[in-house]
Design a protein around this motif. Sequence first.
Motif, PDB file in Angstrom:
ATOM      1  N   MET A 196     -12.165 -29.781 -21.708  1.00  0.00           N
ATOM      2  CA  MET A 196     -11.912 -28.369 -21.980  1.00  0.00           C
ATOM      3  C   MET A 196     -10.442 -28.090 -21.673  1.00  0.00           C
ATOM      4  O   MET A 196      -9.982 -28.331 -20.560  1.00  0.00           O
ATOM      5  CB  MET A 196     -12.814 -27.506 -21.098  1.00  0.00           C
ATOM      6  N   VAL A 197      -9.712 -27.620 -22.673  1.00  0.00           N
ATOM      7  CA  VAL A 197      -8.280 -27.345 -22.460  1.00  0.00           C
ATOM      8  C   VAL A 197      -8.091 -25.894 -22.055  1.00  0.00           C
ATOM      9  O   VAL A 197      -7.500 -25.591 -21.014  1.00  0.00           O
ATOM     10  CB  VAL A 197      -7.466 -27.657 -23.734  1.00  0.00           C
ATOM     11  N   ALA A 198      -8.555 -24.997 -22.887  1.00  0.00           N
ATOM     12  CA  ALA A 198      -8.542 -23.568 -22.586  1.00  0.00           C
ATOM     13  C   ALA A 198      -9.868 -23.039 -23.120  1.00  0.00           C
ATOM     14  O   ALA A 198     -10.042 -22.913 -24.335  1.00  0.00           O
ATOM     15  CB  ALA A 198      -7.350 -22.871 -23.233  1.00  0.00           C
ATOM     16  N   ASP A 199     -10.769 -22.776 -22.223  1.00  0.00           N
ATOM     17  CA  ASP A 199     -12.128 -22.372 -22.554  1.00  0.00           C
ATOM     18  C   ASP A 199     -12.104 -21.197 -23.530  1.00  0.00           C
ATOM     19  O   ASP A 199     -11.451 -20.202 -23.234  1.00  0.00           O
ATOM     20  CB  ASP A 199     -12.825 -21.994 -21.232  1.00  0.00           C
TER      21      ASP A 199
END
Lengths: 388, 137
Positions: A196-199
Amino acid sequence: MSVRGKAFIAGAYEHPLRTIPNKTVQQVHAEVAAGALADAGLSFSDIDAYFCAGDAPGFGALSMAEYLGLQLTHIDNTETGGSSYLLHVQHAAEAIAAGHCHVALITLAGLPRSSGTGIGGAGRFGSAPEISFENFFGLSIVAGYAMAARRHMYEFGTTSEQLAEIKVAAASHAQHNPNAFLQNAVTVEEVLQSKMVADPLHMLDCCVVTDGGGALVVVSPEVARKLSRQSVPVLGTGFAVKHVNNGRIDLTHTGAVVSGPRAFAEAGLTPSDIRYASIYDSFTITVLTTLEDLGFCEKGKGGEFVSNGGLQAPFGKLPFNTDGGGLCNNHPSNRGGITKVIEAVRQLRNEAHPAVQVPNCQFALAHGTGGNLATRMGSATLILGQEV
Amino acid sequence: MSFLPLADVEINNETQPFWDGLRNNTLLLPRCTSCTSVVWYPRAHCPVCFSTELKWEEMSGRGTIYSYSIVAKGNGRWKESGPYVVAYIELAEGPRILTNIVGVAPSEVQINMPVTAVFDSGDDARVLLRFTSVSSS
């Protein structure tokens, strides 16, 4: 003034490499220019108009005209991020229709991998008036698109699985592209299990970071008639700016709600006429929202539209990004605009990989989204054909 | 209040009262005296009706979350700050403002959550407008 049928894409070239060490950005611009000219059967001395955007070094088109050795009657530095090059096609068509030029060269090149700038080099904020109100909150580029995705999920029930379907379709196409940065097929589960990078956006919801570039040669009908190569007529063009609008931004749509209808009106076509679409895919959410905004499905129904292989070539509802797109193939200089036009030209020339070539591809659409879904963007739509 | 980085913002004649306001724990924004729009971001004219007759006015500081993202790992000075929440809050007076949600676990943040302004400052007079959940303020 309509530009329908008044300009043709005669040459299109994508740099074959995705990592280009030991070359300058201007050198890559020159290489892709030479490639597109060779494709068209033209030479540098034929060019009388040159177009480039923020990826070009120095004084933009002035510096590059000198570096390349061009003698020009028309230049254009229009900068709208990744959509610039689609807008350049529109501007080239307008300039050709006005008689200001006959052979227009458009180039994009960048080296974010080799230079180590990565996606961090994607924003050129400088002294923008909004900077102190946006850029000091840890707003990464991904986080902006993630907020657009979150709001779309909230309003329309869109799911991470549906977004993942977009990556799955792009990856299935990239398997057939020997130049693609990522050539492996992926599953919905693999997308959801990626970091997950930016949810709610995962690593595999994001485009690749590649060196590279591409170029287009746009010519007048008179020039096109003399060339032996199949030229692709520009049938419709549309552009729109969408910005924060005094803080009243709506994150669930893009400028395509305006640029799309303009392009379709100019072409005299509707979404159901389009057999292939190159849709800007900086992130999966960019594709989903844009498909709705262009009218390929109802607002909020993008999730359903992309499910069950809806975007997969050659037989999905709307085959998209058959080169693998920015999600898998190439996003040179952190900008996927020119590659969108190049793959649309391949499809119209019946030169896409046979596994993903859309049969009877009479009309294709290419769409660029430059800037950020969460703030301001330039949206550019082109409709291209096989004949006028 | 939070442990997120502050920054050297660019202050100019158009935005000075906004930043002065934050340092005094008040949220001041320009309101157009012609069309009554609250102007975001602050500037010297109204982008709705183009009037230059604006008046600085104190806002409620209250709003709701319009959208948000939990950033796992930031860039640059934000590299070690994750996970943190970037959000658009819709201020009661209208504008949707980019900010951070602080003082609440990222996993508890939700769209429509009522929030209130936090004047997040450091030792060096630098200050940013952030927001926190009304229930945790």
